[in-house]
Design an enzyme around this catalytic site. Structure first.
Site, short mmCIF file in Angstrom:
data_model
loop_
_atom_site.label_atom_id
_atom_site.label_comp_id
_atom_site.label_asym_id
_atom_site.label_seq_id
_atom_site.Cartn_x
_atom_site.Cartn_y
_atom_site.Cartn_z
N ASP A 133 -1.53 -5.97 -4.36
CA ASP A 133 -0.13 -6.00 -4.80
C ASP A 133 0.66 -4.77 -4.37
OD1 ASP A 133 -1.52 -4.29 -6.42
OD2 ASP A 133 -1.10 -5.32 -8.29
N ASP A 157 -2.03 -1.54 -0.36
CA ASP A 157 -2.97 -2.63 -0.16
C ASP A 157 -2.75 -3.34 1.16
OD1 ASP A 157 -4.34 -2.32 -2.54
OD2 ASP A 157 -2.95 -3.59 -3.67
N ASP A 161 -8.30 -8.25 -7.42
CA ASP A 161 -7.93 -7.18 -8.34
C ASP A 161 -8.17 -7.68 -9.74
OD1 ASP A 161 -6.98 -5.22 -6.64
OD2 ASP A 161 -5.07 -6.26 -6.38
#
Ligand code: ATP
Length: 910
Positions: free
Chosen positions: A624, A628, A336
């Site tokens: 997070d 996900d 990410d």
């Protein structure tokens, strides 16, 4: 322990009113006091499911004797004892006991390390204590605690809900239903309502997928619904790593091979006729016990576990042991952007409001609608000290407001939030609804500009509302692009007034017909160590890939700054919308073309992982949010975020970054590579040694030599081998560990030349040992001859030839024993690198290893030089000349292997 716990209330709390539930549980909306919570914790025990009974030390000790070979060995030793060879029999029993003790110690060490892993991964929970929100370990939750829930939380205990705002909970573990259930707080009338229909309850270990809520804990630990079925939820054995399974396989295979050799040896030995069957049996079985590497899986666990401890010190908390070995083979790291590659500290830099771009330091009137929406539509909380708590994107907006003299607390006090449609990263929007003094309601919406713009019908210029037209739309979009290209995260603000709060708080109903207010551009600087980590990863043949919900241009600008792509490499960027156009097959073909994914949703992450896996790559993926979790589970290494990650995402990951930092992933990969190569070293060392022993004994039997006694074999394998083997697991990383390419999905611990090394080095060890034995017989020491004369003179009936024969054999046997043991200690240095020169690797860098070798040497020497001991081991005293031969012969394995490595390097062009 469990008998002493106070009984918890078991009631159908879902049929009772909030007041009744709270009073029965002795709680209130402010939560328990810390003192009361501590008291209850002592009374009811920790909030965790009982684990199966742990084995006692004694039963673990007994387990060590369950091996058939050990039983045969003990029986044979006893038989040999009865037939007269007491010393040998006793020594074998002593060594087997030592072996069992080592086994227990190793297993206990491995278990301790695994417990430590479990401790590190205890989830947290948000509770109210004395009216203040507080993060505590889930295990400390007690009945009566007030729990605060938000999307991504794992429900820490059974709770009765007191508040539910669009709260959705996924209860698959309990009900098998994977679609999240929308919860409410209505009292149920029927006590027989099934678990799945108790909409005002939340159950331990379920996941909050959406919305927010508050609940009071009705049951903890075994007194929860999961507790009741805990025994049915047999936890997968997380200690069984693929590597260990491979080792077990190998172990089986080796066992058969070694047993076959032992049988042949026994038969040949019997045919030779110079040994009794008990002796031959003892020798064969000792060889089997010594050569079968039963200890290897335990050693591997210890090495892996030690690796996790080192990783933990470097902020990488491994939750599942196999992750350590998989990490080392990572080909792709999908990360990410926000918070992992960047610092996740946002600052507003520019705004676009009233059709003008303004810098953040310019004045902003309090009635500006962009300013108002960004503060109203915001979940930031103020702590008692006034610091801002919340998502950095949102706190940045509140901070900006405060700088401009806009204190959102004062405004919202008069225009309170009455409803909301929470943010989710698929929709990329969030809305709140506020009650106004004139009876109307303000809908404040913020989110990704492209998404929000689709839902606007007009725009606001200095309070004048104009219908949205193409010119305005294109002005907004170009401004968005201009800001995004400066690596700014851009959020759009919009609003509308409504006469009543919609009954259905759905995006489609609330987030439409909006008035565009403005854009806000925020900078989130890259982490300063991230670019270097990207460089190291690339050098190590690992492909870093950036995934973000942000705009394409923001993503591209940051990826270029980090070195993930080169400046202007537009073609390496793909958006979620473009990805949607591709079928899985089509995507799998082009996946290597992309290094940056922009405006993607969590479900795209699963596709990205699968596409790379289809390419045969080992994929690590960070995450997070609650959404996900599937990607984290699908990835070979799911990486959770320790600071910003939700409990659900952490629970789904194999490793958690304590500092949320991309560079920690690269550090962990390095550590993983090191651990894997250290395990290879241990395996190479032990198997070469075992092969050396098997060959020595086998050839000696064929030649009718008496090289080694059972107790020698056992001593070498059980005692002197063990310490260096474990210490090799602690070797520091070889210098070029991050310069090599990933080892590949299908590689194993024999890859990279390890197997051939084991074979030739085993043969070498046997050859040298047999050579020493043979030369000792051929050229006996003078002292031996002198001693033989004395012995013959002293002993009645012992002919000179007999005395010489005995002594020569005794000496030769002792020298062979010492050589075989020492050669392994020297060889332990060789395996520090498969192909690299020992002198480059740094022979003495690993202190533990140095001590281990010294300890092993002392334990070996003790059996030869300490009077009394040498009788037990049936060895003779060696004179200096003999020691010199033994030392020279055994140390010769270092230059020989160095020469081979030299040619191997030439051949490999290294
Ligand atoms: P990254 O994907 O880089 O890690 P992120 O985790 O913040 O960033 P998301 O949370 O999925 O990404 O956000 C995706 C998009 O949603 C953002 O680019 C932004 O446009 C919008 N967004 C993020 N946070 C909020 C919020 N609190 N309210 C409204 N919109 C938001």
């Amino acid at each position: 322990m469990s008998e002493e716990k106070k009984q918890q209330l078991i009631e159908p709390f879902y049929t009772e009113t909030e007041e009744s539930v709270l009073s029965k549980l002795g709680s209130n909306r402010e939560g328990l006091s810390d003192a009361e919570a501590a008291k209850r914790l002592a009374e009811y025990g920790e909030n965790q499911l009982d684990e199966g009974k742990k084995k006692t030390l004694f039963s673990k000790f007994l387990d060590q004797f369950k091996d058939l070979m050990i039983i045969i060995l003990l029986v044979a030793a006893v038989v040999s004892g009865i037939m007269g060879d007491h010393v040998e029999a006793i020594m074998i029993v002593v060594v087997v006991f030592l072996m069992a003790i080592f086994g227990v110690v190793q297993e206990a060490k491995a278990e301790q390390a695994i417990d430590a892993l479990k401790d590190m991964s205890t989830p947290n929970a948000n509770v109210l204590r004395n009216g203040n929100a507080k993060v505590i370990k889930s295990t400390e939750i007690v009945p009566g605690d007030i729990v605060l829930l938000e999307a991504g939380d794992v429900i820490p205990a059974d709770i009765r809900l007191l508040e539910a705002n669009s709260l959705k909970i996924e209860e698959a573990a309990l009900t098998g239903e994977s679609v999240p259930v929308e919860k409410n707080i209505e009292v149920l009338s029927d006590a027989d309502t099934g678990i799945g229909d108790r909409l005002n309850m939340g159950y331990m270990n379920s996941n909050v997928t959406y919305g927010r809520g508050i609940g009071v804990v009705t049951g903890t630990g075994m007194n929860t619904e999961v507790g009741k079925i805990a025994s049915m939820l047999a936890q997968a054995d997380e200690t069984n790593t693929p590597l260990k399974e491979n080792l077990n396989q190998l172990g089986k295979w080796l066992t058969y091979a070694i047993l076959a050799i032992c049988v042949i040896m026994f038969v040949v030995g019997m045919m030779g006729g110079n040994k009794s069957w008990v002796d031959m049996l003892l020798t064969s079985v000792s060889l089997a016990v010594a050569a079968i590497p039963e200890g290897l899986p335990a050693i591997v666990t210890i090495v892996l576990a030690l690796g996790t401890q080192i990783m933990a010190k470097r902020n990488a908390l491994v939750r599942k042991l196999p992750a350590v070995e998989t990490l080392g083979s990572t080909d792709i790291i999908c990360s990410d952007k926000t918070g992992t590659l960047t610092v996740n500290q946002m600052t507003v830099e520019q705004l676009f409001t009233n059709n003008q771009v303004v810098a953040a330091d310019q004045a902003m009137p309090a009635d500006n609608m962009t300013l108002k929406v960004m503060n109203y539509c915001n979940d930031t909380k103020f702590s008692a000290e006034g610091t801002l708590i919340g998502d950095p994107t949102e706190t940045a907006l509140v901070k900006y407001g405060l700088n401009k003299g806009f204190d959102v607390r004062e405004f919202v006090a008069n225009e309170p939030r009455v409803a909301e449609v929470p943010f989710d990263s698929d929709r990329k929007l969030m809305s709140t609804i506020h009650q106004l003094a004139d009876g109307r309601y303000l809908v404040a919406t913020k989110g990704a500009p492209d998404e929000l713009l689709k839902r606007t019908v007009s725009y606001d210029v200095n309070g004048e509302i104009k219908p949205m037209d193409e010119a305005e739309r294109s002005l907004i979009l170009t401004t968005n692009t201009t800001l995004a290209k400066q690596a700014l995260r851009v959020l759009a603000m919009a609003y509308k007034f409504v006469d009543e709060v919609p009954t259905e708080l759905e995006s489609d109903v609330v987030e439409n017909n909006l008035i565009f207010a403005g854009l806000v551009g925020m900078i989130d600087p890259e982490r300063k160590e991230a670019a270097e980590a990207v460089r190291v990863a690339k050098e190590a043949g690992i492909r870093p890939i950036m995934i973000t919900g942000d705009h394409r241009d923001t993503a591209e600008a940051i990826a270029a700054r980090l070195g993930i792509i080169t400046e202007g490499q537009h073609e390496a960027v793909i958006t979620g919308a473009e990805l949607n156009e591709l079928s899985d097959e089509a995507f799998a073909k082009v996946v290597p073309n992309y290094s940056v994914y922009a405006r993607v949703s969590p479900e795209h992450k699963v596709r990205i992982v699968k596409a790379w896996q289809a390419e045969g790559k080992v994929v690590a993926m960070t995450g997070d949010g609650v959404n996900d979790a599937p990607a984290l589970k699908t990835a070979d290494i799911g990486i959770g975020m320790g600071i910003t990650g939700t409990e659900v995402s952490k629970g789904a990951s194999d490793m958690v970054l304590a500092d949320d930092n991309f560079s920690t992933i690269v550090v962990a990969v390095e550590e993983g590579r090191k651990v894997f190569s250290n395990i290879q070293k241990t395996i190479q060392y032990l198997l070469a040694a075992n092969l050396g022993e098997v060959l020595t004994l086998f050839i000696a039997t064929l030649l009718k030599w008496d090289t080694l006694l059972p107790v020698h074999l056992l001593w070498i394998n059980v005692v002197t081998d063990t310490f260096p083997a474990i210490a090799l697991g602690l070797e520091p990383a070889e210098k070029d560990v991050m310069k090599q390419k990933p080892r590949g999905r299908n590689s194993n611990f024999f890859s990279g030349g390890v197997l051939s090394s084991i074979i030739y080095q085993g043969i070498l060890e046997a050859g040298i040992t047999l050579g020493v034995y043979w030369s000792a017989l051929k050229w006996p020491a003078h002292t031996a001859l002198d001693a033989a004369q004395k012995a013959a003179a002293a002993a009645d009936g012992l002919s000179m030839e007999q005395a010489i024969y005995n002594l020569q054999h005794g000496d030769a046997l002792t020298m062979a024993y010492a050589t075989l043991a020492l050669i392994q200690l020297f060889h332990a240095f060789n395996v520090k690198s498969v192909h690299g020169s020992l002198f480059k690797v740094g022979a003495f860098r690993n202190k533990t290893f140095n001590y281990a070798v010294i300890l092993s040497f002392v334990l070996l020497a003790a059996t030869i030089v300490i009077p009394g001991f040498n009788d037990l081991f049936q060895v003779t005293h060696l004179d200096t000349y003999q020691w010199v031969i033994v030392l020279c012969a055994s140390i010769s394995i270092i230059p020989i292997v160095e020469i081979v490595k030299f040619f191997q390097r030439k051949a490999l062009n290294k």
